[in-house]
Write an enzyme that holds these catalytic residues in place. Structure first.
Site, PDB file in Angstrom:
ATOM      1  N   ALA A  68       0.795  -1.379   0.090  1.00 21.28           N
ATOM      2  CA  ALA A  68       0.085  -0.091  -0.072  1.00 21.28           C
ATOM      3  C   ALA A  68       0.918   1.316   0.035  1.00 21.28           C
ATOM      4  CB  ALA A  68      -0.855   0.128   1.142  1.00 21.28           C
ATOM      5  N   GLY A 107       0.180  -5.751   0.159  1.00 20.20           N
ATOM      6  CA  GLY A 107      -0.514  -5.617  -1.229  1.00 20.20           C
ATOM      7  C   GLY A 107       0.178  -6.193  -2.179  1.00 20.20           C
ATOM      8  N   GLU A 110       0.188  -9.784  -2.326  1.00 27.16           N
ATOM      9  CA  GLU A 110      -1.187 -10.451  -2.754  1.00 27.16           C
ATOM     10  C   GLU A 110      -1.571 -10.305  -4.241  1.00 27.16           C
ATOM     11  OE1 GLU A 110      -4.071  -9.525   0.988  1.00 27.16           O
ATOM     12  OE2 GLU A 110      -2.974  -7.714   0.551  1.00 27.16           O
ATOM     13  N   GLU A 130       1.213  -7.096   7.380  1.00 22.90           N
ATOM     14  CA  GLU A 130      -0.093  -5.984   8.134  1.00 22.90           C
ATOM     15  C   GLU A 130      -0.165  -6.114   9.314  1.00 22.90           C
ATOM     16  OE1 GLU A 130      -0.687  -6.716   3.827  1.00 22.90           O
ATOM     17  OE2 GLU A 130       0.274  -7.885   5.215  1.00 22.90           O
TER      18      GLU A 130
END
Length: 706
Positions: A68, A107, A110, A130
């Site tokens: 992010a 992310g 991911e 996270e």
């Protein structure tokens, strides 16, 4: 024109039949709204392009994707949401390969998990950190990762937040291949071509079968749940991560994604997330001091340590572990032998735990020399004095250092309380003198208070920050006063705890109330660990200057008079019949407390745990405000980081002054004024706290003014 404006957020280039999509948002290709939009558009256009047979995702320059965009933290989310981008990648009818170099975190990983194949370059680092920000992977990570590598490995990675290297990732099945090339583009194209040549089609991570052995997977989830209950008591995101993985085991993929989203949003709204994000940014901000902006550090290769006790040995180990050359100085041969033995003990303990080999220990100790002759420090770039906390003893050491050290050598004192200005003024080179307050054990504790005296040169302060970086410490700049930031505040909230103990709360109840808040230990356990004799010596040193009107609780003195100094003597506030880990309540201590209450004419009253917390925190916050008000700490966040890394303050609460903002400064002030009715001298509200409440501002408003 800058690189950022010159290039699109995602570059598309067709290499024969493979469309290469390059994430371009330096330095780590974070997933900003522009990157997300461009990635979605590029994948959509590839679907309709008959020339494209496969897609390759890479990151510009040195990294794949750091996750992010931290600039968007706390902002209203802009579409498209990352889960939508991730789903679009996985749904692609054409094979998608992610080629990872540098980092693939959060992310970023991911996105790689949504790709159909993954190649990593040696040196790559993959992780889902996270949890460190009070969150869980919110773009399918909790659903895809366990399906790919099983619940146990997925939970270990998500609950620790640690980063895997490429070889570990291959072993777990997180990546399909470790590329030999030094560029992701080359490795990724080579792998994609092989794949197409073999007819390798789309292979979706959501269909992976690592969760199929139900009993084994359930046992792993249960084991993780028990571990979290012990290690991360009261923390929301670790529990939610486990719940999400359990959903992956028990439910269809789409249901799992919905549950992950629900749990993610709960974490996002949690004050724990606010506290952890504050700590994350504050750790970066403490590195910025006026001197680090104004001056360059001096060279730093050879370090001297004077004093081989627990503290000096720990400092020497920290310097050796950082690859520095270290010279240990002691007053005579027996003391020197003990000092070297203290250093060896640290490495021997690591060997016994299997974390170090004998060969590695020997290689490290080759950089250590030891002597009783100060003259051997004549080439040291920096010397740290770590002798007993006594001004005369320290000044005697510094007189020797002044005599033998080369021009420009940094002369540092590891004092916990004493006035560094007095040490500096006794030398011919006061501009070279600084305080480096390490915390015990110095090779493990992260905090390093950098104490800045009046006459120090800016490049000496910059050198101290450079040393902290080499030693992997978290540096906090502090001004000169008794106890600097941490110990000065500690002295005050410790007095508040003593007042409550004399007024009717037992030390055991106070400790329990603070453990329930999230501290690993309460103040009386900490006193037993540190050794009661240290605090006793400080109280004796200050006795002559103590305000005769101030309340003075003598209970600790009664224990010290009996030789009960805590763990090292087998008893303090607690009894340690079977060694340091066997603390039990001591009826004799409770009897001493009763006697002291009677002597002071106090009728004991009952305290609730919330009241204990309210008084303890009010004292800590109020003195923290004074420390900022007087410029001893640059900003409130410096106080927060000092307490998170040096005093066990629960990280998820963000530090005492962040906690104060969340609790509400008007309420803190109201508490202090309520307590002042019984003791107006101790409970004097900080001028800064009063000003902030009058202006309707909080501590955080002062973090951005430097």
């Amino acid at each position: 024109m800058s690189r950022e404006t010159a290039l699109p957020p995602v570059e598309s280039a067709l290499h024969e039949n493979i469309l290469v999509l390059t994430l371009n948002n330096p330095p780590v290709n974070a997933l900003s709204v522009e990157v997300r939009c461009a990635l979605l558009a590029a994948i959509d256009s590839a679907a309709d392009n008959p020339a494209v047979e496969a897609l390759l995702l890479v990151g510009a320059e040195r990294h794949f994707c750091g996750g992010a965009d931290i600039r968007e933290f706390g902002q209203t989310p802009q579409p498209p949401a990352l889960p939508d981008v991730v789903k679009r990648i996985e749904d692609s009818a054409k094979p998608v390969v992610a080629a990872i170099q540098g980092v693939a975190l959060g992310g970023g990983l991911e996105i790689a998990l949504a790709a159909h194949y993954r190649v990593a370059l040696s040196g790559a680092r993959l992780g889902l950190p996270e949890v460190l920000l009070g969150l869980l992977p919110g773009a399918g990570g909790t659903q895809r990762l366990p399906r790919l590598i099983g619940a146990q490995a997925a939970l270990e990675l998500m609950l620790s937040g640690r980063q895997l290297n490429a070889e570990e990732a291959l072993k777990l099945g997180l990546v399909d291949h470790v590329g030999e090339a030094d560029q992701a583009l080359i490795a990724g194209l080579a792998y994609s071509r092989q794949l197409l040549a073999k007819g390798g089609g789309v292979r979706r991570t959501r269909d992976a079968q690592a969760l199929s052995e139900q009993e084994t997977q359930r046992a792993a989830i249960e084991a993780a749940r028990q571990q979290v209950a012990q290690k991360s008591r009261g923390l929301l995101s670790p529990q939610h991560i486990i719940q999400a993985v359990e959903t992956a085991l028990d439910h269809a993929f789409e249901d799992g994604l919905r549950e992950e989203r629900r749990l993610f949003l709960e974490c996002l709204d949690s004050p724990q997330r606010t506290g952890l994000v504050h700590a994350f940014f504050a750790e970066r901000e403490v590195l910025k001091a006026p001197e680090t902006r104004a001056a360059m550090p001096r060279p730093l290769d050879q370090v001297g340590v004077v004093g081989g006790g627990t503290m000096g040995a720990g400092i020497a180990v920290a310097a050796l572990d950082a690859g520095l050359l270290v010279t240990l100085i002691e007053r005579d041969q027996p003391a020197l032998a003990r000092g070297c033995e203290n250093i060896e003990k640290v490495y021997d303990a690591l060997i016994s735990k299997g974390r170090l080999s004998a060969a590695e220990k020997n290689a490290t100790l080759e950089r250590l020399s030891a002597s009783t002759d100060y003259q051997t420090l004549d080439q040291a770039d920096l010397v740290i004095e770590a002798v007993f906390e006594d001004m005369a003893a320290k000044q005697a050491v510094f007189a020797e250092l002044d005599r033998v050290c080369k021009a420009g050598a940094v002369l540092a004192s590891n004092t916990s309380y004493l006035d560094i200005n007095l040490i500096a003024d006794s030398l011919s080179r006061p501009s070279d003198v600084i305080g480096l307050h390490f915390f015990s054990p110095a090779n493990i504790m992260k905090l390093l208070e950098i104490v800045v005296p009046d006459k120090v040169a800016p490049e000496v302060v910059a050198t101290a920050f450079a040393l902290a970086k080499k030693l992997r410490k978290v540096p906090v700049r502090a001004g000169v006063c008794d106890g600097f930031i941490g110990n000065r505040i500690l002295a005050v909230y410790r007095q508040a705890a003593d007042h409550m103990m004399e007024d009717g709360a037992s030390p055991y109840q106070i400790d329990q109330a603070l453990r329930d808040f999230g501290f690993p230990m309460g103040p009386f356990q900490v006193a037993d660990l540190a050794g009661g004799d240290i605090g006793w010596a400080t109280r004796q040193r200050k006795a002559a200057t103590r305000d005769p009107r101030a309340r003075y609780v003598q209970i600790a003195d009664r224990l010290c008079e009996r030789g009960w100094f805590g763990q090292k003597t087998g008893r303090g506030y607690y009894l340690y019949a079977q060694g340091p880990r066997s603390a039990s309540q001591d009826p004799e201590v409770l009897a001493i407390i009763d006697t002291e209450r009677a002597r002071a004419g106090i009728t004991p009253r009952v305290f609730s745990n919330p009241e204990i917390l309210r008084r303890y925190m009010a004292a800590m916050i109020n003195e923290g405000a004074n420390v900022v008000h007087e410029g001893i700490a640059l900003r409130p966040l410096d106080v927060d980081i000092t307490f998170i890394h040096g005093y066990g303050f629960p990280r998820h609460r963000g530090g005492p002054l962040k906690y104060a903002d969340q609790y509400g400064l008007p309420q803190v002030l109201a508490d202090i004024r309520e307590f002042a009715e019984e003791d107006p001298l101790f409970w004097t509200a900080s001028p800064l706290l009063v000003q902030l409440v009058e202006r309707g501002e909080n501590f955080d408003s002062l973090n951005h003014s430097h």
